[in-house]
Motif scaffolding. Structure first.
Motif, PDB file in Angstrom:
ATOM      1  N   GLU A  80       0.808  -1.222   0.000  1.00 15.82           N
ATOM      2  CA  GLU A  80       0.000   0.000   0.000  1.00 15.82           C
ATOM      3  C   GLU A  80       0.844   1.278   0.000  1.00 15.82           C
ATOM      4  O   GLU A  80       0.324   2.372  -0.230  1.00 15.82           O
ATOM      5  CB  GLU A  80      -0.948   0.029   1.199  1.00 15.82           C
ATOM      6  N   LEU A  81       2.159   1.152   0.255  1.00 18.36           N
ATOM      7  CA  LEU A  81       3.025   2.331   0.214  1.00 18.36           C
ATOM      8  C   LEU A  81       3.327   2.772  -1.214  1.00 18.36           C
ATOM      9  O   LEU A  81       3.797   3.890  -1.433  1.00 18.36           O
ATOM     10  CB  LEU A  81       4.341   2.044   0.951  1.00 18.36           C
ATOM     11  N   ASN A  82       3.094   1.840  -2.181  1.00 19.44           N
ATOM     12  CA  ASN A  82       3.350   2.133  -3.599  1.00 19.44           C
ATOM     13  C   ASN A  82       4.771   2.629  -3.831  1.00 19.44           C
ATOM     14  O   ASN A  82       5.011   3.546  -4.641  1.00 19.44           O
ATOM     15  CB  ASN A  82       2.338   3.173  -4.117  1.00 19.44           C
ATOM     16  N   SER A  83       5.721   2.038  -3.126  1.00 21.90           N
ATOM     17  CA  SER A  83       7.126   2.429  -3.280  1.00 21.90           C
ATOM     18  C   SER A  83       7.655   1.921  -4.618  1.00 21.90           C
ATOM     19  O   SER A  83       7.361   0.795  -5.037  1.00 21.90           O
ATOM     20  CB  SER A  83       7.969   1.857  -2.148  1.00 21.90           C
ATOM     21  N   SER A  84       8.434   2.745  -5.276  1.00 23.39           N
ATOM     22  CA  SER A  84       9.054   2.317  -6.534  1.00 23.39           C
ATOM     23  C   SER A  84      10.163   1.320  -6.231  1.00 23.39           C
ATOM     24  O   SER A  84      10.698   1.287  -5.116  1.00 23.39           O
ATOM     25  CB  SER A  84       9.629   3.531  -7.264  1.00 23.39           C
ATOM     26  N   PRO A  85      10.565   0.508  -7.202  1.00 24.46           N
ATOM     27  CA  PRO A  85      11.688  -0.429  -6.978  1.00 24.46           C
ATOM     28  C   PRO A  85      12.944   0.297  -6.527  1.00 24.46           C
ATOM     29  O   PRO A  85      13.697  -0.216  -5.689  1.00 24.46           O
ATOM     30  CB  PRO A  85      11.868  -1.083  -8.351  1.00 24.46           C
ATOM     31  N   GLN A  86      13.181   1.483  -7.080  1.00 24.77           N
ATOM     32  CA  GLN A  86      14.383   2.228  -6.690  1.00 24.77           C
ATOM     33  C   GLN A  86      14.306   2.644  -5.215  1.00 24.77           C
ATOM     34  O   GLN A  86      15.304   2.576  -4.478  1.00 24.77           O
ATOM     35  CB  GLN A  86      14.534   3.482  -7.584  1.00 24.77           C
ATOM     36  N   GLN A  88      12.598   1.153  -2.838  1.00 27.25           N
ATOM     37  CA  GLN A  88      12.749  -0.045  -2.011  1.00 27.25           C
ATOM     38  C   GLN A  88      14.215  -0.451  -1.904  1.00 27.25           C
ATOM     39  O   GLN A  88      14.702  -0.791  -0.820  1.00 27.25           O
ATOM     40  CB  GLN A  88      11.917  -1.191  -2.597  1.00 27.25           C
ATOM     41  N   GLU A  89      14.925  -0.426  -3.027  1.00 27.64           N
ATOM     42  CA  GLU A  89      16.339  -0.800  -3.006  1.00 27.64           C
ATOM     43  C   GLU A  89      17.148   0.171  -2.154  1.00 27.64           C
ATOM     44  O   GLU A  89      18.082  -0.228  -1.451  1.00 27.64           O
ATOM     45  CB  GLU A  89      16.892  -0.847  -4.428  1.00 27.64           C
ATOM     46  N   GLN A  90      16.796   1.452  -2.220  1.00 26.01           N
ATOM     47  CA  GLN A  90      17.496   2.457  -1.420  1.00 26.01           C
ATOM     48  C   GLN A  90      17.289   2.189   0.067  1.00 26.01           C
ATOM     49  O   GLN A  90      18.232   2.257   0.872  1.00 26.01           O
ATOM     50  CB  GLN A  90      16.989   3.855  -1.774  1.00 26.01           C
ATOM     51  N   PHE A  91      16.042   1.872   0.455  1.00 25.28           N
ATOM     52  CA  PHE A  91      15.732   1.583   1.856  1.00 25.28           C
ATOM     53  C   PHE A  91      16.502   0.364   2.352  1.00 25.28           C
ATOM     54  O   PHE A  91      17.135   0.399   3.418  1.00 25.28           O
ATOM     55  CB  PHE A  91      14.230   1.351   2.010  1.00 25.28           C
ATOM     56  N   VAL A  92      16.465  -0.729   1.580  1.00 23.12           N
ATOM     57  CA  VAL A  92      17.163  -1.947   1.986  1.00 23.12           C
ATOM     58  C   VAL A  92      18.667  -1.725   2.021  1.00 23.12           C
ATOM     59  O   VAL A  92      19.356  -2.165   2.943  1.00 23.12           O
ATOM     60  CB  VAL A  92      16.804  -3.110   1.035  1.00 23.12           C
ATOM     61  N   GLY A  93      19.178  -1.016   1.012  1.00 22.66           N
ATOM     62  CA  GLY A  93      20.628  -0.759   0.970  1.00 22.66           C
ATOM     63  C   GLY A  93      21.113   0.049   2.156  1.00 22.66           C
ATOM     64  O   GLY A  93      22.160  -0.252   2.753  1.00 22.66           O
ATOM     65  N   ASP A  94      20.366   1.088   2.521  1.00 21.10           N
ATOM     66  CA  ASP A  94      20.754   1.913   3.678  1.00 21.10           C
ATOM     67  C   ASP A  94      20.733   1.092   4.965  1.00 21.10           C
ATOM     68  O   ASP A  94      21.637   1.213   5.815  1.00 21.10           O
ATOM     69  CB  ASP A  94      19.804   3.105   3.813  1.00 21.10           C
ATOM     70  N   ALA A  95      19.699   0.249   5.116  1.00 21.36           N
ATOM     71  CA  ALA A  95      19.581  -0.542   6.346  1.00 21.36           C
ATOM     72  C   ALA A  95      20.704  -1.567   6.461  1.00 21.36           C
ATOM     73  O   ALA A  95      21.322  -1.729   7.525  1.00 21.36           O
ATOM     74  CB  ALA A  95      18.224  -1.245   6.393  1.00 21.36           C
ATOM     75  N   THR A  96      20.978  -2.286   5.379  1.00 22.48           N
ATOM     76  CA  THR A  96      22.033  -3.313   5.435  1.00 22.48           C
ATOM     77  C   THR A  96      23.411  -2.682   5.600  1.00 22.48           C
ATOM     78  O   THR A  96      24.272  -3.240   6.295  1.00 22.48           O
ATOM     79  CB  THR A  96      21.991  -4.193   4.177  1.00 22.48           C
ATOM     80  N   SER A  97      23.630  -1.528   4.986  1.00 22.53           N
ATOM     81  CA  SER A  97      24.921  -0.837   5.170  1.00 22.53           C
ATOM     82  C   SER A  97      25.106  -0.440   6.626  1.00 22.53           C
ATOM     83  O   SER A  97      26.209  -0.562   7.194  1.00 22.53           O
ATOM     84  CB  SER A  97      24.985   0.405   4.273  1.00 22.53           C
ATOM     85  N   PHE A  98      24.030   0.027   7.245  1.00 22.69           N
ATOM     86  CA  PHE A  98      24.074   0.399   8.659  1.00 22.69           C
ATOM     87  C   PHE A  98      24.409  -0.818   9.530  1.00 22.69           C
ATOM     88  O   PHE A  98      25.223  -0.734  10.457  1.00 22.69           O
ATOM     89  CB  PHE A  98      22.727   0.988   9.053  1.00 22.69           C
TER      90      PHE A  98
END
Length: 433
Positions: A80-86, A88-98
Motif C-alpha cells: 500500500e506504500l506504492n514504493s518504486s523499486p528504486q 525499495q532498493e534504497q531503503f534496503v541498501g541503507d539498512a544493510t549498510s548500517f
C-alpha cells in the motif's frame, strides 16, 4: 551498535481526525533491541494510539528484521506504500549498510547482501517462528486449533448445535487443542473481557461434555521417555503433540532424572538431559508465545477496522492479515454483541465476516476453491457427482494438493478428513488418467 530510536511521523487518527506525532520502527536488530521482537510477533509494533480518543492504528511501514545469531535479514515493504523499486532498493541498501558497519570483521556477512523479501508481514513473522525452531507443521496445527475454536464460538450459545459439533469434531479435540484454548484464555487482554468470557464459556462447556483428565504420572513418564529419545530434528513436533502433558510435574520428573545421573557420576548423560530439558522448555514457551501472538494480532486488527470510518474498506485494505485467529476473534465479538443486544454492532460484525470470507476466497487458487467445494459436499457420493460434472477442473496440481492436505491432516491426527482427501485424490487420478 546503539539502540535505534523510532522515526517520528505525523499521522491522522482514522476515528476522530486528530493529527498527532508518533514513532515507527523500520529496523529491528534483536541483538540490540530484543524487546522489539515479541512486539512484532504479537502485532504490537508500529501501533499508534490517538491521544484524544485512544484509538489504536497500525501504521504501514517498511521493515528490516535482523538476527545476527541466526543469520537472518528479512525485509517487508507494504504494497500500500506504492514504493518504486528504486525506493525499495534504497531503503534496503541503507539498512544493510548500517548493519554491516557494526558486525565483527570476522563474522559472516553474506546473508546481509541477499536479504529475504516477503510480500506480507504474516509470512515474515512465520519465517521468524521457523527460525526459532517452530516447524511449519506446528504452525499448521496451531491454525487448525484456532479455526476449531472459532467454529465452537459461533455455536456456544446453542446447546444442541454445540453438542452436535463436539460429536462431529471429537477427533480434533486433542489435548493439544485444550492447551491452545487455555493459552488463548490467558492471553486475552484485560480490556476484552467479553471475549475472555466467551472463550471460558467454550472451555467450561467442553469440560462438561468432553471430560479431560489431567495427565497422570504414567502419561508423563511415557512423554519423558519419548522426548528424551526423539531425534533433534523431530523434537519440536513431538513437543507440540505432547504440550498438554508438559507441566510442572513433567519438568520435575525430568529434573529428577538429571539429578540421578549426576549422583551416579554419569556427567555426560546429565549434560545431555540438561540440554534436552532446556530445548523442551524453549519449545514449550515458543508454542505458548505463538498462540498468544496470533490471538493478540487478530484482536488488534479487529479493533483498528471497527474504528475506521469505513470498516469494510479498512478490512479489505488489511486483507493479508486476515487469518483463523482474526476469524475467531470476530466470531467471539459477534456472540458478545448478540448477548448484549447490540444489533448495530452485530450487523456490522456480520458484514465484516462476509468481507473476510470473500477476501479469503479471493486468495485461494482455483484448486483450493474446488477442494473446498468437494469437502463441503453433504456426502462422499455428492462429492463424486461433483467431480464427474467438473472433469475440466481436475488437474495434476489438484491431485498433488489433495495428497498434501491429506498428509497435513494425518499429522494432526484427523484421520477421517485425511482419508476423505486421499479418496478424492484417487478418484481424481482415475478420471484424469
Amino acid at each position: 551498535m546503539p539502540p535505534v530510536a523510532p522515526q517520528p511521523v505525523q499521522i491522522t487518527c482514522p476515528a476522530c481526525g486528530t493529527s498527532f506525532r508518533t514513532g515507527i520502527y523500520t529496523l529491528i536488530d534483536v541483538s540490540v533491541q530484543p524487546e522489539l521482537k515479541p512486539a512484532l510477533l504479537g502485532g504490537q509494533l508500529n501501533v499508534a494510539v490517538c491521544p484524544k480518543c485512544s484509538t489504536p492504528s497500525m501504521i504501514g511501514a517498511p521493515l528490516v528484521y535482523h538476527d545476527a545469531a541466526k543469520q537472518l535479514c528479512l525485509v517487508h515493504v507494504p504494497a500500500e506504500l506504492n514504493s518504486s523499486p528504486q525506493e525499495q532498493e534504497q531503503f534496503v541498501g541503507d539498512a544493510t549498510s548500517f548493519l554491516l558497519r557494526d558486525l565483527p570483521k570476522d563474522g559472516s556477512r553474506a546473508y546481509l547482501l541477499a536479504p529475504r523479501r516477503f510480500l506480507s508481514m504474516q509470512s515474515l513473522v512465520e519465517a521468524i517462528f521457523e527460525a526459532d525452531g517452530v516447524s511449519r507443521e506446528a504452525l499448521d496445527r496451531q491454525r487448525a486449533h484456532i479455526e476449531l475454536i472459532s467454529e465452537l464460538a459461533s455455536v456456544v450459545g446453542d446447546e444442541a448445535e454445540f453438542a452436535s459439533m463436539v460429536m462431529q469434531r471429537r477427533a480434533d479435540l486433542t489435548p493439544e487443542f485444550f492447551a491452545t484454548l487455555s493459552a488463548f484464555v490467558q492471553a486475552t487482554p484485560p480490556d476484552q473481557a467479553e471475549t475472555r468470557q466467551l472463550l471460558m464459556a467454550i472451555q467450561n462447556r467442553l469440560l462438561e461434555t468432553y471430560d479431560e483428565d489431567p495427565p497422570d504420572e504414567e502419561e508423563m513418564q511415557e512423554a519423558l521417555e519419548r522426548l528424551v529419545a526423539v531425534a533433534d530434528e523431530e523434537l519440536d513436533l513431538a513437543v507440540a503433540e505432547l504440550r498438554p502433558v508438559l507441566d510442572y510435574g513433567f519438568f520435575e520428573l525430568l529434573t529428577g532424572r538429571i539429578e540421578a545421573a549426576e549422583q551416579a557420576g554419569e556427567q555426560a548423560t546429565a549434560a545431555a538431559l540438561t540440554d534436552r530439558r532446556d530445548r523442551i522448555l524453549a519449545a514449550v514457551e515458543q508454542l505458548d508465545r505463538e498462540a498468544e501472538a496470533m490471538f493478540e494480532a487478530g484482536s488488534v486488527l479487529l479493533q483498528e477496522v471497527m474504528q475506521a470510518p469505513d470498516p469494510e474498506a479498512a478490512l479489505r485494505e488489511r486483507g493479508e492479515a486476515i487469518d483463523e485467529a482474526f476469524m475467531m476473534v470476530l466470531s467471539a465479538n459477534v456472540g458478545a454483541a448478540q448477548r448484549a443486544g447490540r444489533e448495530d454492532i452485530e450487523t456490522l460484525l456480520t458484514r465484516l465476516a462476509d468481507v473476510a470470507i470473500d477476501v479469503i476466497q479471493e486468495r485461494l487458487s482455483p484448486e483450493e476453491r474446488f477442494i473446498n467445494e468437494l469437502l463441503m459436499a453433504e456426502t462422499p457420493q455428492a462429492a463424486t457427482r461433483l467431480l464427474r460434472t467438473s472433469v475440466g477442473r481436475i488437474t495434476p496440481e489438484l491431485i498433488k494438493q489433495l495428497n498434501e492436505l491429506a498428509d497435513q491432516e494425518e499429522r494432526r491426527a484427523n484421520k477421517p478428513i485425511a482419508e476423505r482427501l486421499r479418496q478424492l485424490a484417487r478418484e481424481c487420478g482415475a478420471m484424469l488418467f
